[in-house]
Design a protein around this motif. Structure first.
Motif, PDB file in Angstrom:
ATOM      1  N   VAL A 111     -11.205   8.588  -5.192  1.00 45.32           N
ATOM      2  CA  VAL A 111      -9.852   9.061  -4.887  1.00 45.32           C
ATOM      3  C   VAL A 111      -9.641   9.097  -3.373  1.00 45.32           C
ATOM      4  CG1 VAL A 111      -8.269  11.032  -5.044  1.00 45.32           C
ATOM      5  CG2 VAL A 111      -9.664  10.374  -7.029  1.00 45.32           C
ATOM      6  N   LEU A 112     -10.643   9.612  -2.668  1.00 42.42           N
ATOM      7  CA  LEU A 112     -10.558   9.636  -1.205  1.00 42.42           C
ATOM      8  C   LEU A 112     -10.492   8.220  -0.651  1.00 42.42           C
ATOM      9  CD1 LEU A 112     -13.199  12.430  -0.403  1.00 42.42           C
ATOM     10  CD2 LEU A 112     -10.710  12.661  -0.542  1.00 42.42           C
ATOM     11  N   GLY A 113     -11.229   7.292  -1.268  1.00 42.70           N
ATOM     12  CA  GLY A 113     -11.180   5.894  -0.840  1.00 42.70           C
ATOM     13  C   GLY A 113      -9.794   5.299  -0.995  1.00 42.70           C
ATOM     14  N   LEU A 114      -9.069   5.675  -2.067  1.00 45.79           N
ATOM     15  CA  LEU A 114      -7.698   5.207  -2.256  1.00 45.79           C
ATOM     16  C   LEU A 114      -6.796   5.684  -1.122  1.00 45.79           C
ATOM     17  CD1 LEU A 114      -5.363   3.989  -3.922  1.00 45.79           C
ATOM     18  CD2 LEU A 114      -5.257   6.152  -5.197  1.00 45.79           C
ATOM     19  N   ALA A 115      -6.946   6.941  -0.739  1.00 48.86           N
ATOM     20  CA  ALA A 115      -6.139   7.468   0.364  1.00 48.86           C
ATOM     21  C   ALA A 115      -6.473   6.761   1.674  1.00 48.86           C
ATOM     22  CB  ALA A 115      -6.366   8.972   0.510  1.00 48.86           C
ATOM     23  N   VAL A 116      -7.758   6.509   1.916  1.00 51.45           N
ATOM     24  CA  VAL A 116      -8.167   5.801   3.135  1.00 51.45           C
ATOM     25  C   VAL A 116      -7.608   4.384   3.140  1.00 51.45           C
ATOM     26  CG1 VAL A 116     -10.161   4.912   4.408  1.00 51.45           C
ATOM     27  CG2 VAL A 116     -10.216   7.218   3.477  1.00 51.45           C
ATOM     28  N   PHE A 117      -7.533   3.750   1.969  1.00 47.17           N
ATOM     29  CA  PHE A 117      -6.931   2.422   1.866  1.00 47.17           C
ATOM     30  C   PHE A 117      -5.469   2.449   2.318  1.00 47.17           C
ATOM     31  CE2 PHE A 117      -4.240  -0.308  -0.856  1.00 47.17           C
ATOM     32  CZ  PHE A 117      -4.624  -1.544  -0.370  1.00 47.17           C
ATOM     33  N   ALA A 118      -4.711   3.432   1.840  1.00 45.45           N
ATOM     34  CA  ALA A 118      -3.302   3.549   2.227  1.00 45.45           C
ATOM     35  C   ALA A 118      -3.163   3.793   3.729  1.00 45.45           C
ATOM     36  CB  ALA A 118      -2.635   4.672   1.443  1.00 45.45           C
ATOM     37  N   GLN A 119      -4.018   4.655   4.270  1.00 43.82           N
ATOM     38  CA  GLN A 119      -3.944   4.971   5.689  1.00 43.82           C
ATOM     39  C   GLN A 119      -4.387   3.784   6.543  1.00 43.82           C
ATOM     40  OE1 GLN A 119      -6.370   8.516   5.524  1.00 43.82           O
ATOM     41  NE2 GLN A 119      -4.588   9.850   5.330  1.00 43.82           N
ATOM     42  N   GLY A 120      -5.405   3.052   6.084  1.00 40.21           N
ATOM     43  CA  GLY A 120      -5.825   1.859   6.812  1.00 40.21           C
ATOM     44  C   GLY A 120      -4.752   0.800   6.831  1.00 40.21           C
ATOM     45  N   THR A 121      -4.027   0.663   5.713  1.00 41.55           N
ATOM     46  CA  THR A 121      -2.919  -0.284   5.667  1.00 41.55           C
ATOM     47  C   THR A 121      -1.868   0.070   6.709  1.00 41.55           C
ATOM     48  OG1 THR A 121      -3.266  -0.698   3.309  1.00 41.55           O
ATOM     49  CG2 THR A 121      -1.104  -1.250   4.200  1.00 41.55           C
ATOM     50  N   SER A 122      -1.577   1.358   6.816  1.00 45.72           N
ATOM     51  CA  SER A 122      -0.597   1.795   7.818  1.00 45.72           C
ATOM     52  C   SER A 122      -1.067   1.495   9.230  1.00 45.72           C
ATOM     53  CB  SER A 122      -0.350   3.299   7.665  1.00 45.72           C
ATOM     54  OG  SER A 122       0.482   3.779   8.703  1.00 45.72           O
ATOM     55  N   GLU A 123      -2.361   1.708   9.489  1.00 42.03           N
ATOM     56  CA  GLU A 123      -2.877   1.501  10.842  1.00 42.03           C
ATOM     57  C   GLU A 123      -2.781   0.049  11.276  1.00 42.03           C
ATOM     58  OE1 GLU A 123      -6.944   2.280  13.480  1.00 42.03           O
ATOM     59  OE2 GLU A 123      -6.906   2.773  11.346  1.00 42.03           O
ATOM     60  N   PHE A 124      -3.116  -0.879  10.380  1.00 47.65           N
ATOM     61  CA  PHE A 124      -3.225  -2.284  10.777  1.00 47.65           C
ATOM     62  C   PHE A 124      -1.978  -3.119  10.495  1.00 47.65           C
ATOM     63  CE2 PHE A 124      -7.751  -1.123   9.835  1.00 47.65           C
ATOM     64  CZ  PHE A 124      -8.181  -1.154  11.148  1.00 47.65           C
ATOM     65  N   MET A 125      -1.037  -2.602   9.673  1.00 46.35           N
ATOM     66  CA  MET A 125       0.092  -3.431   9.273  1.00 46.35           C
ATOM     67  C   MET A 125       1.071  -3.700  10.406  1.00 46.35           C
ATOM     68  SD  MET A 125       2.516  -0.846   7.062  1.00 46.35           S
ATOM     69  CE  MET A 125       3.379   0.528   7.852  1.00 46.35           C
ATOM     70  N   LEU A 126       0.999  -2.887  11.477  1.00 45.53           N
ATOM     71  CA  LEU A 126       1.971  -3.025  12.567  1.00 45.53           C
ATOM     72  C   LEU A 126       1.948  -4.401  13.205  1.00 45.53           C
ATOM     73  CD1 LEU A 126       4.061  -1.075  13.908  1.00 45.53           C
ATOM     74  CD2 LEU A 126       2.556  -0.011  12.245  1.00 45.53           C
ATOM     75  N   SER A 127       0.759  -5.046  13.219  1.00 43.63           N
ATOM     76  CA  SER A 127       0.661  -6.345  13.881  1.00 43.63           C
ATOM     77  C   SER A 127       1.618  -7.370  13.273  1.00 43.63           C
ATOM     78  CB  SER A 127      -0.779  -6.870  13.795  1.00 43.63           C
ATOM     79  OG  SER A 127      -1.187  -6.989  12.448  1.00 43.63           O
ATOM     80  N   GLY A 128       1.907  -7.247  11.974  1.00 47.60           N
ATOM     81  CA  GLY A 128       2.817  -8.183  11.334  1.00 47.60           C
ATOM     82  C   GLY A 128       4.258  -7.719  11.330  1.00 47.60           C
ATOM     83  N   LEU A 129       4.533  -6.501  11.782  1.00 45.70           N
ATOM     84  CA  LEU A 129       5.893  -5.949  11.733  1.00 45.70           C
ATOM     85  C   LEU A 129       6.551  -5.848  13.099  1.00 45.70           C
ATOM     86  CD1 LEU A 129       5.255  -2.970   9.253  1.00 45.70           C
ATOM     87  CD2 LEU A 129       5.969  -5.301   8.706  1.00 45.70           C
TER      88      LEU A 129
END
Length: 392
Positions: free
Chosen positions: A7-25
């Motif tokens: 469950v914690l890994g799922l939350a870290v996945f969402a947060q990691g997506t937020s951290e790195f997605m900016l490069s494409g936006l």
């Protein structure tokens, strides 16, 4: 392995997506909010700074909170700031949301690491750490490309909404399934934990983690331009190259979690020795598509595998600082992720060759290897001395 760690890994996945997605936006944000591309790109730096500042600060502030409350509060705040970011038309407000998101992300990760290692059996603590970090690698492989596609189809705001929505199942599960042990407050002495972090093994491992992550992101930040400007590949090949790196990273983290134990063993030493060789090989052969793809997979696996093992080692050697050890491991990783690309920018500008980033990676990894070899040598010397002191 307790289900709650996943469950914690799922939350870290969402947060990691937020951290790195900016490069494409960045282009969409710059156009929509009428700011320069450079200003929009500064949102990435804002996140990195927030992670560095937020990890020890939030870990110290939440040290006496029940673990369930701390995890839920950080994750709920993460959802709220993404909703604010998705609806704002003001760039300073968006910038502020990225800083706050990074601070609460750092706090969540620090608490999650301490909870995961506390819930796992001693022999599986490295694997528990790897489950959390695999959320970051999966965000690179799946989350970031998906965010870029969503941003291209529906605008950058849709990507922010998607991250907020992705956090909601994890937030619900934190409330419902956090074990009782993870919700019970502890008597914590931050001063004593800070003293424990000043020991030589802890400081050495934190430095190694920063160097290895600096090496990783020095080249990762320039991997796309190495592919297009050096290897002369079409831009359409870039997502495949980044996905190859991310797939290797996921395999590396998974393997480290299964075989690592948080000790400075031969496997970790050998992997560290291989890292600078691989980065140097990428610098030399980066103009050829085949070696570039192969080395992207290999170096992704080695870099994230070693990084995961070093984080587990921090948690092991700083066992007397359960609240702050995860926070300072997070700081070390993010300092490396921030400084590595900066050094690579200096090197590529001076040499007028993007492969200079890989040489920076080789140098940083070599420094981490030297520290490791020295520490291993000292450990063997101490072991021999203890053996000789034992009575016959």
């Amino acid at each position: 392995m307790p289900v709650f760690i996943h469950v914690l890994g799922l939350a870290v996945f969402a947060q990691g997506t937020s951290e790195f997605m900016l490069s494409g936006l960045v282009p969409g944000i710059a156009h929509d909010l009428s700011v320069s591309v450079g200003a929009a790109a500064s949102l990435t730096s804002a996140y990195a700074i927030g992670m560095v500042v937020g990890a020890p600060l939030m870990a110290a502030l939440s040290a006496r909170w029940p673990r369930r409350r701390a995890l839920a509060a950080f994750l709920a705040a993460f959802v709220v700031v993404h909703v604010v970011g998705a609806v704002t038309t003001n760039f300073p407000v968006l910038f502020a949301t990225r800083v706050v998101a990074a601070i609460v992300n750092a706090g969540f990760l620090a608490v999650a690491m301490s909870v995961a290692t506390a819930l796992a059996q001693p022999a599986r603590q490295t694997r528990a750490t790897a489950v959390l970090l695999s959320g970051v690698t999966l965000s690179c492989v799946v989350g970031v490309p998906a965010g870029a596609l969503l941003g291209g189809w529906s605008g950058w705001r849709a990507a922010f909404w998607a991250v907020a929505a992705l956090c909601l199942p994890a937030l619900t599960l934190v409330f419902r399934s956090a074990p009782a042990d993870a919700a019970r407050p502890r008597d914590v002495s931050i001063r004593e934990e800070a003293r424990a972090l000043r020991s030589r093994p802890v400081r050495s491992t934190l430095l190694q983690a920063a160097l290895v992550n600096g090496a990783t992101f020095a080249t990762y930040a320039y991997l796309a331009v190495i592919a297009t400007d050096v290897a002369r590949l079409p831009y359409g090949a870039v997502p495949g190259l980044l996905a190859a790196f991310g797939a290797g990273a996921f395999v590396g983290v998974t393997a480290a979690g299964r075989v690592g134990d948080g000790r400075l063993g031969r496997g970790l030493v050998r992997a560290l020795c291989a890292l600078p060789v691989g980065w140097a090989a990428l610098a030399i052969t980066g103009a050829c598509a085949g070696p570039l793809f192969v080395l992207a997979v290999v170096q992704g696996g080695l870099s994230f595998g070693v990084g995961s093992a070093l984080v587990a080692r921090v948690m092991r050697v700083a066992s007397h600082a359960p609240s702050l050890s995860g926070a300072f491991a997070t700081v070390a990783l993010n300092v490396g992720a921030f400084l590595g690309p900066l050094l690579a920018g200096v090197a590529t500008g001076a040499a007028d060759d993007y492969r200079g980033a890989a040489w920076v990676s080789a140098g940083l990894a070599a420094a981490a290897t030297a520290i490791t070899v020295t520490a291993a040598s000292r450990a063997r010397t101490r072991a021999r001395a203890r053996t000789q002191e034992q009575p016959l």
